[in-house]
Design a protein around this motif. Structure first.
Motif, PDB file in Angstrom:
ATOM      1  N   VAL A   1       1.220  -1.189   0.045  1.00 23.71           N
ATOM      2  CA  VAL A   1       0.012   0.075  -0.076  1.00 23.71           C
ATOM      3  C   VAL A   1       0.888   1.092   0.041  1.00 23.71           C
ATOM      4  CG1 VAL A   1      -1.775   1.245   1.338  1.00 23.71           C
ATOM      5  CG2 VAL A   1      -1.794  -1.181   1.191  1.00 23.71           C
ATOM      6  N   HIS A   2       0.765   2.209  -0.966  1.00 26.13           N
ATOM      7  CA  HIS A   2       1.633   3.209  -1.009  1.00 26.13           C
ATOM      8  C   HIS A   2       0.687   4.524  -1.346  1.00 26.13           C
ATOM      9  CE1 HIS A   2       1.536   3.375  -5.371  1.00 26.13           C
ATOM     10  NE2 HIS A   2       1.283   2.059  -5.318  1.00 26.13           N
ATOM     11  N   ASP A   3       1.315   5.701  -0.972  1.00 23.02           N
ATOM     12  CA  ASP A   3       0.713   6.913  -1.316  1.00 23.02           C
ATOM     13  C   ASP A   3       1.174   7.108  -2.902  1.00 23.02           C
ATOM     14  OD1 ASP A   3       3.204   7.633  -0.781  1.00 23.02           O
ATOM     15  OD2 ASP A   3       3.151   9.286   0.296  1.00 23.02           O
ATOM     16  N   ARG A   4       0.933   8.141  -3.218  1.00 24.21           N
ATOM     17  CA  ARG A   4       1.397   8.733  -4.723  1.00 24.21           C
ATOM     18  C   ARG A   4       2.846   8.744  -4.846  1.00 24.21           C
ATOM     19  NH1 ARG A   4      -2.552  11.189  -8.190  1.00 24.21           N
ATOM     20  NH2 ARG A   4      -1.508  11.210 -10.307  1.00 24.21           N
ATOM     21  N   GLN A   5       3.258   7.854  -5.579  1.00 20.83           N
ATOM     22  CA  GLN A   5       4.807   7.944  -5.681  1.00 20.83           C
ATOM     23  C   GLN A   5       5.296   7.893  -7.149  1.00 20.83           C
ATOM     24  OE1 GLN A   5       8.322   8.308  -5.498  1.00 20.83           O
ATOM     25  NE2 GLN A   5       7.754   7.714  -3.353  1.00 20.83           N
ATOM     26  N   ASN A   6       5.936   8.565  -7.755  1.00 18.48           N
ATOM     27  CA  ASN A   6       6.094   8.714  -9.179  1.00 18.48           C
ATOM     28  C   ASN A   6       6.917   7.445  -9.539  1.00 18.48           C
ATOM     29  OD1 ASN A   6       4.938  11.054  -9.529  1.00 18.48           O
ATOM     30  ND2 ASN A   6       6.802  12.265  -9.195  1.00 18.48           N
ATOM     31  N   MET A   7       7.907   6.935  -8.753  1.00 18.87           N
ATOM     32  CA  MET A   7       8.769   5.671  -8.774  1.00 18.87           C
ATOM     33  C   MET A   7       7.961   4.440  -9.195  1.00 18.87           C
ATOM     34  SD  MET A   7      11.864   6.126  -9.199  1.00 18.87           S
ATOM     35  CE  MET A   7      12.362   4.588  -8.831  1.00 18.87           C
ATOM     36  N   LEU A   8       6.468   4.384  -8.317  1.00 16.76           N
ATOM     37  CA  LEU A   8       5.776   3.500  -8.327  1.00 16.76           C
ATOM     38  C   LEU A   8       4.600   3.479  -9.721  1.00 16.76           C
ATOM     39  CD1 LEU A   8       5.359   2.457  -4.720  1.00 16.76           C
ATOM     40  CD2 LEU A   8       6.861   1.584  -6.403  1.00 16.76           C
ATOM     41  N   THR A   9       5.120   3.220 -10.625  1.00 16.51           N
ATOM     42  CA  THR A   9       4.294   3.050 -12.073  1.00 16.51           C
ATOM     43  C   THR A   9       3.781   1.860 -12.129  1.00 16.51           C
ATOM     44  OG1 THR A   9       5.975   2.561 -13.444  1.00 16.51           O
ATOM     45  CG2 THR A   9       5.637   5.087 -13.118  1.00 16.51           C
ATOM     46  N   PRO A  10       2.756   1.561 -12.774  1.00 15.01           N
ATOM     47  CA  PRO A  10       1.885   0.323 -12.928  1.00 15.01           C
ATOM     48  C   PRO A  10       3.066  -0.590 -13.415  1.00 15.01           C
ATOM     49  CG  PRO A  10       0.419   1.908 -13.625  1.00 15.01           C
ATOM     50  CD  PRO A  10       1.636   2.851 -13.371  1.00 15.01           C
ATOM     51  N   GLU A  11       3.875  -0.298 -14.360  1.00  6.15           N
ATOM     52  CA  GLU A  11       4.724  -1.380 -14.900  1.00  6.15           C
ATOM     53  C   GLU A  11       5.787  -1.521 -13.970  1.00  6.15           C
ATOM     54  OE1 GLU A  11       4.274   1.835 -16.323  1.00  6.15           O
ATOM     55  OE2 GLU A  11       3.010   1.208 -18.043  1.00  6.15           O
ATOM     56  N   ARG A  12       6.273  -0.641 -13.128  1.00  5.45           N
ATOM     57  CA  ARG A  12       7.119  -1.181 -11.778  1.00  5.45           C
ATOM     58  C   ARG A  12       6.493  -1.917 -10.960  1.00  5.45           C
ATOM     59  NH1 ARG A  12      10.022   4.914 -11.950  1.00  5.45           N
ATOM     60  NH2 ARG A  12      11.471   4.345 -14.019  1.00  5.45           N
ATOM     61  N   ILE A  13       5.269  -1.688 -10.652  1.00  2.00           N
ATOM     62  CA  ILE A  13       4.760  -2.672  -9.503  1.00  2.00           C
ATOM     63  C   ILE A  13       4.399  -3.797 -10.277  1.00  2.00           C
ATOM     64  CG2 ILE A  13       2.334  -3.150  -8.473  1.00  2.00           C
ATOM     65  CD1 ILE A  13       2.109   0.190  -8.177  1.00  2.00           C
ATOM     66  N   ALA A  14       4.423  -4.172 -11.517  1.00  2.00           N
ATOM     67  CA  ALA A  14       4.235  -5.723 -12.060  1.00  2.00           C
ATOM     68  C   ALA A  14       5.580  -5.938 -12.204  1.00  2.00           C
ATOM     69  CB  ALA A  14       3.837  -5.291 -13.454  1.00  2.00           C
ATOM     70  N   TRP A  15       6.825  -5.363 -12.111  1.00  6.01           N
ATOM     71  CA  TRP A  15       7.856  -5.761 -12.063  1.00  6.01           C
ATOM     72  C   TRP A  15       8.321  -6.383 -10.617  1.00  6.01           C
ATOM     73  CZ3 TRP A  15      12.266  -4.420  -9.019  1.00  6.01           C
ATOM     74  CH2 TRP A  15      13.344  -4.819  -9.460  1.00  6.01           C
ATOM     75  N   ILE A  16       7.771  -5.591  -9.571  1.00  2.00           N
ATOM     76  CA  ILE A  16       7.934  -5.978  -8.390  1.00  2.00           C
ATOM     77  C   ILE A  16       7.223  -7.155  -7.854  1.00  2.00           C
ATOM     78  CG2 ILE A  16       7.297  -5.423  -5.929  1.00  2.00           C
ATOM     79  CD1 ILE A  16       7.770  -2.602  -6.662  1.00  2.00           C
ATOM     80  N   MET A  17       5.783  -7.237  -8.470  1.00  2.00           N
ATOM     81  CA  MET A  17       4.982  -8.504  -8.415  1.00  2.00           C
ATOM     82  C   MET A  17       5.772  -9.728  -8.979  1.00  2.00           C
ATOM     83  SD  MET A  17       2.443  -7.753  -6.296  1.00  2.00           S
ATOM     84  CE  MET A  17       1.425  -8.858  -6.629  1.00  2.00           C
ATOM     85  N   GLY A  18       6.442  -9.491 -10.058  1.00  2.93           N
ATOM     86  CA  GLY A  18       6.930 -10.753 -10.570  1.00  2.93           C
ATOM     87  C   GLY A  18       8.397 -11.230  -9.877  1.00  2.93           C
ATOM     88  N   ARG A  19       8.605 -10.571  -9.036  1.00 10.07           N
ATOM     89  CA  ARG A  19      10.059 -10.925  -8.162  1.00 10.07           C
ATOM     90  C   ARG A  19       9.571 -11.198  -6.504  1.00 10.07           C
ATOM     91  NH1 ARG A  19      10.669  -8.862 -12.450  1.00 10.07           N
ATOM     92  NH2 ARG A  19      12.757  -8.858 -13.674  1.00 10.07           N
ATOM     93  N   ARG A  20       8.536 -11.506  -6.583  1.00  7.64           N
ATOM     94  CA  ARG A  20       7.980 -11.568  -4.830  1.00  7.64           C
ATOM     95  C   ARG A  20       8.459 -13.215  -4.573  1.00  7.64           C
ATOM     96  NH1 ARG A  20       1.421 -11.850  -5.914  1.00  7.64           N
ATOM     97  NH2 ARG A  20       1.552 -13.072  -7.717  1.00  7.64           N
TER      98      ARG A  20
END
Length: 50
Positions: free
Chosen positions: A30-49
């Motif tokens: 859960v995060h507030d508005r963060q320019n670093m956490l784009t949908p693509e980057r969140i997908a990248w994070i989810m792929g490395r969990r």
């Protein structure tokens, strides 16, 4: 997709999530508005969990 090399945010999120799921529990990001956490980057994070 490019990731800023010197920004530790994304690897830190992955490492933290791996720590908390080590005993089999789930983690929800859960995060507030963060320019670093784009949908693509969140997908990248989810792929490395695991």
């Amino acid at each position: 997709m490019l990731f800023p090399v010197l920004n530790p945010l994304l690897p830190a999120i992955v490492s933290t999530a791996r720590y908390w799921i080590a005993d089999g529990r789930g983690v929800r990001l859960v995060h507030d508005r963060q320019n670093m956490l784009t949908p693509e980057r969140i997908a990248w994070i989810m792929g490395r969990r695991r």
